[in-house]
Scaffold this motif. Structure first.
Motif, mmCIF file in Angstrom:
data_model
loop_
_atom_site.group_PDB
_atom_site.id
_atom_site.type_symbol
_atom_site.label_atom_id
_atom_site.label_comp_id
_atom_site.label_asym_id
_atom_site.label_seq_id
_atom_site.Cartn_x
_atom_site.Cartn_y
_atom_site.Cartn_z
ATOM 1 N N ALA A 8 41.364 -9.078 51.493
ATOM 2 C CA ALA A 8 41.900 -10.103 52.391
ATOM 3 C C ALA A 8 40.812 -10.568 53.344
ATOM 4 O O ALA A 8 40.357 -9.807 54.201
ATOM 5 N N ASP A 9 40.387 -11.814 53.182
ATOM 6 C CA ASP A 9 39.355 -12.396 54.034
ATOM 7 C C ASP A 9 39.480 -13.909 53.955
ATOM 8 O O ASP A 9 39.760 -14.449 52.877
ATOM 9 N N ARG A 15 35.122 -12.918 49.782
ATOM 10 C CA ARG A 15 36.101 -12.373 48.827
ATOM 11 C C ARG A 15 35.458 -12.218 47.454
ATOM 12 O O ARG A 15 35.640 -11.209 46.768
ATOM 13 N N LEU A 16 34.691 -13.223 47.058
ATOM 14 C CA LEU A 16 34.010 -13.163 45.767
ATOM 15 C C LEU A 16 32.991 -12.038 45.732
ATOM 16 O O LEU A 16 32.914 -11.283 44.755
ATOM 17 N N GLU A 33 43.468 -11.377 45.840
ATOM 18 C CA GLU A 33 42.726 -11.876 46.995
ATOM 19 C C GLU A 33 43.686 -12.611 47.914
ATOM 20 O O GLU A 33 44.586 -13.310 47.452
ATOM 21 N N ALA A 34 43.471 -12.476 49.212
ATOM 22 C CA ALA A 34 44.287 -13.166 50.210
ATOM 23 C C ALA A 34 43.377 -13.846 51.204
ATOM 24 O O ALA A 34 42.363 -13.280 51.619
ATOM 25 N N ASP A 55 40.121 -8.197 56.556
ATOM 26 C CA ASP A 55 39.354 -8.828 57.617
ATOM 27 C C ASP A 55 40.184 -8.819 58.900
ATOM 28 O O ASP A 55 41.396 -9.057 58.866
ATOM 29 N N VAL A 56 39.556 -8.540 60.034
ATOM 30 C CA VAL A 56 40.299 -8.487 61.286
ATOM 31 C C VAL A 56 40.622 -9.885 61.793
ATOM 32 O O VAL A 56 41.745 -10.163 62.212
ATOM 33 N N ARG A 57 39.650 -10.763 61.752
ATOM 34 C CA ARG A 57 39.822 -12.096 62.337
ATOM 35 C C ARG A 57 40.136 -13.105 61.244
ATOM 36 O O ARG A 57 39.252 -13.544 60.513
ATOM 37 N N MET A 58 41.399 -13.467 61.144
ATOM 38 C CA MET A 58 41.843 -14.463 60.179
ATOM 39 C C MET A 58 42.815 -15.420 60.860
ATOM 40 O O MET A 58 43.470 -15.054 61.841
#
Length: 221
Positions: A8-9, A15-16, A33-34, A55-58
């Protein structure tokens, strides 16, 4: 066992990159993947991954809230938080929300893979001392720090299990706890396993969080 991983990013290139590294391992399979937290929760509910790289910051639902929701929606999954900064209060809050560790996004591939394997095996992705350092710096950011009274689950522990929890909260490894309490390391491991079970915790990091929240470890001076 093949470790099933959800990435999740909000950055497609990351992500890739993570997916490529993971897919090259014989014991790992990226399953989805998100691009944001809400999608991560939805996919985790559907796919039931073993590990989620979060990922923390999304945008929208950030990694902290997504971690909290995801662990309720897919309780068998474990979350490994990804952050750009090693002293990121968002990462601390994610640990308190239930994550099993965190890594910098620029970590070396071998460290990422080791962390994924550790988390999938039920361990933490941080050493005990690093965990203690993080939580000391993060103390002002931990939620519920002013909650009245100790956690009632602590009453489930035997005196020896309580001692082990306190030492783990101080950042000691199992070997160090064993030396401090004059026990065999295997005995400490067994005690810690019962502590986690009785306190309904996922791993060592959550035990450290609980110890700090409940004042079992005094603030560093």
């Amino acid at each position: 066992m093949t470790i099933r991983i959800l990435v999740a990013d909000d950055e497609a290139l990351l992500r890739l990159a993570f997916g490529t590294i993971l897919d090259a391992q014989p014991d790992m399979t990226p399953v989805g993947e998100a691009a944001d937290g809400a999608e991560a929760v939805r996919l985790a509910r559907e796919l039931r991954p073993d590990v989620v790289l979060m990922d923390v910051r999304m945008p929208g639902t950030d990694g902290i809230e997504a971690t909290r929701q995801l662990l309720r929606a897919a309780p068998g999954s474990r979350v490994l938080v990804l952050t750009t900064f090693d002293l990121d209060e968002y990462a601390y809050a994610a640990l308190a929300a239930g994550a099993s560790g965190f890594l910098l996004k620029n970590t070396r591939p071998e460290e990422l893979l080791a962390a994924v394997r550790n988390v999938a095996a039920g361990d933490a992705a941080l050493s005990p001392r690093v965990t203690r350092l993080l939580l000391e710096n993060a103390r002002p950011h931990l939620p519920d720090r002013d909650a009245p009274g100790p956690d009632p689950r602590l009453r489930r522990l035997t005196p020896r299990e309580h001692e082990v929890l306190v030492q783990v909260g101080h950042g000691l490894s199992n070997a160090e706890v064993a030396a401090h309490l004059h026990l065999a390391e295997a005995t400490v491991k067994s005690h810690l396993g019962r502590v986690l079970q009785k306190l309904e915790l996922r791993d060592r990091i959550q035990a450290v969080v609980l110890a700090h929240r409940n004042g079992l470890v005094p603030p560093a001076r």
